[in-house]
Every structure is written in C-alpha cells, then in structure tokens.
Design an enzyme around this catalytic site. Structure first.
Site, short mmCIF file in Angstrom:
data_model
loop_
_atom_site.label_atom_id
_atom_site.label_comp_id
_atom_site.label_asym_id
_atom_site.label_seq_id
_atom_site.Cartn_x
_atom_site.Cartn_y
_atom_site.Cartn_z
N PHE A 91 49.66 43.37 42.97
CA PHE A 91 49.11 41.84 42.37
C PHE A 91 50.42 41.13 43.08
O PHE A 91 51.18 41.42 43.25
CB PHE A 91 49.14 42.15 40.91
CG PHE A 91 48.88 42.95 40.10
CD1 PHE A 91 47.38 42.68 39.93
CD2 PHE A 91 48.82 44.61 39.91
CE1 PHE A 91 46.30 43.37 39.14
CE2 PHE A 91 47.96 45.21 39.41
CZ PHE A 91 46.95 44.78 38.87
N GLN A 99 42.54 34.20 37.99
CA GLN A 99 41.97 35.46 37.15
C GLN A 99 42.71 36.52 37.64
O GLN A 99 42.81 36.59 38.92
CB GLN A 99 40.40 35.31 37.87
CG GLN A 99 39.45 36.60 37.12
CD GLN A 99 39.52 37.04 35.73
OE1 GLN A 99 39.88 35.94 34.79
NE2 GLN A 99 39.32 38.23 35.22
N LEU A 100 42.95 37.36 36.92
CA LEU A 100 43.74 38.66 37.31
C LEU A 100 42.85 39.70 38.35
O LEU A 100 41.76 39.40 37.95
CB LEU A 100 43.67 39.90 35.93
CG LEU A 100 44.57 40.80 36.21
CD1 LEU A 100 45.96 40.83 36.68
CD2 LEU A 100 44.34 41.91 35.13
N HIS A 101 43.50 39.87 39.44
CA HIS A 101 42.83 40.49 40.37
C HIS A 101 43.69 41.47 40.99
O HIS A 101 44.93 41.36 41.31
CB HIS A 101 42.13 39.85 41.41
CG HIS A 101 43.02 38.76 42.01
ND1 HIS A 101 43.28 37.52 41.45
CD2 HIS A 101 43.56 38.72 43.08
CE1 HIS A 101 44.18 36.97 42.32
NE2 HIS A 101 44.15 37.46 43.40
N LEU A 102 43.24 42.83 41.08
CA LEU A 102 44.16 43.75 41.91
C LEU A 102 43.61 43.84 43.34
O LEU A 102 42.50 44.03 43.79
CB LEU A 102 43.72 45.08 41.29
CG LEU A 102 44.43 46.42 41.73
CD1 LEU A 102 45.85 46.47 41.84
CD2 LEU A 102 43.71 47.65 41.08
#
Length: 182
Positions: A91, A99-102
């Site tokens: 991350f 927006q949370l994103h891996l």
C-alpha cells in the site's frame, strides 16, 4: 492532487468495484482490477467492496478482510499464470486515490506509465508499505501510523536507485533503460 480530483478518483474506483466488466477476479468481499496506469508489466489493484478511504482508516477489525484481500491478490497471479516471487504486495503511505487498494505489482517496473521520480519512489522507498508490515503493525498497534510531510518529501526526493542492483540513475529515462537489462 487537489481535493476535487481525489474525490473524482475515489468515485471512479468505487464505480470500478461495481463494474463487473472491469474485474479480473471478484469475490463477496473484494475485486481485482488491472491498474489503468500500470507502473510495471503487470500491475493489479485489489479493492475491498467496503468503502474504506485509506490505510489510516483500518482497525484490528479489518485484519480478516486484509487476509482475504491478500488471498485474492495471490489468486490473480495464479489465474494469470504469474510467479509470486516476481511481485510485491503493498500500500502507499501517501495514497493518491481515496479508496483502500492493495497493489500487486511486478518488480520489473517496465511501463510507459512509469514517468516520474515520484512514480518510482512511491513503489521503491518506505512510501510503499509491504502488506506484511501493514498487517503486523495493524495487529500490534490497532492502527497504521502516518508519516509526516517532511518524511514524505524526503522519500520522494530519494535517488533513483535500481530495485535489483546498486545502480543509481540521474534521471528516469536512464533508469528505464537500465531496468530493461534485468
């Protein structure tokens, strides 16, 4: 990136979560998409269906979700017949998208979209928080600690050091030529 543009990017990412045609893989809890501006030959984003703005909104309650997102990341590599050891998972500590994103990114970093020192350093310095480190910090502390603006600026100005050897490039074109040799 200004706030209005960040909001648009967030809306765009959430729209992508809902757009089945953009999914490489999907599950009840998350989706995998190809990064629209890949910084390597293979660059995927794993997004939760739950609206979580950034890593700084995570709590211990999200550990199970993170496990599932990580497994989805591994699954996409299997589906695409790609080798796990050629990738890194993590991350951004200073995310440009809300927006949370891996990130699941191949370590070749060969891409026309890799253009700036900021692009390089966001994946090849402490600005990139490996999945395992984030998970362990969240498990131990219950949150992910922010780094200060001064440290972000310092990391962004770090030399363009090859991620495979000790070569240091004076500019991005020279680094990109060098990366092809690996």
């Amino acid at each position: 990136m200004n706030m209005a543009k960040r909001k648009l990017v967030c809306l765009d990412l959430m729209k992508t979560v809902r757009e089945v045609k953009d999914h490489v893989l999907s599950s009840d809890f998350g989706v995998v998409i190809e990064d629209r501006y890949p910084k390597a030959k293979n660059h995927f984003l794993v997004l939760p269906k739950e609206n979580i703005p950034t890593i700084y909104n995570l709590t211990k309650d999200h550990l199970q979700l993170l496990d599932k997102l990580h497994m989805l990341a591994i699954d996409v590599l299997e589906v695409k017949h790609l080798k796990l050891e050629d990738f890194k998972f993590g991350f951004h500590r200073d995310p440009s998208m809300r927006q949370l994103h891996l990130h699941v990114i191949s370590q070749d970093f060969i891409s026309d979209c890799l253009k700036t020192k900021k692009h390089w350093n966001s994946f090849n310095t402490k600005l990139f928080l490996p999945y395992e480190e984030l998970y362990n910090e969240l498990k131990a502390d219950g949150c992910v600690k922010k780094i200060n603006e001064e440290e972000i600026k310092r990391l962004l100005s770090t030399d363009l050091k090859c991620n495979h050897c000790s070569f240091i490039a004076t500019n991005m074109p020279k680094l990109k030529i060098h990366l092809i040799s690996h």
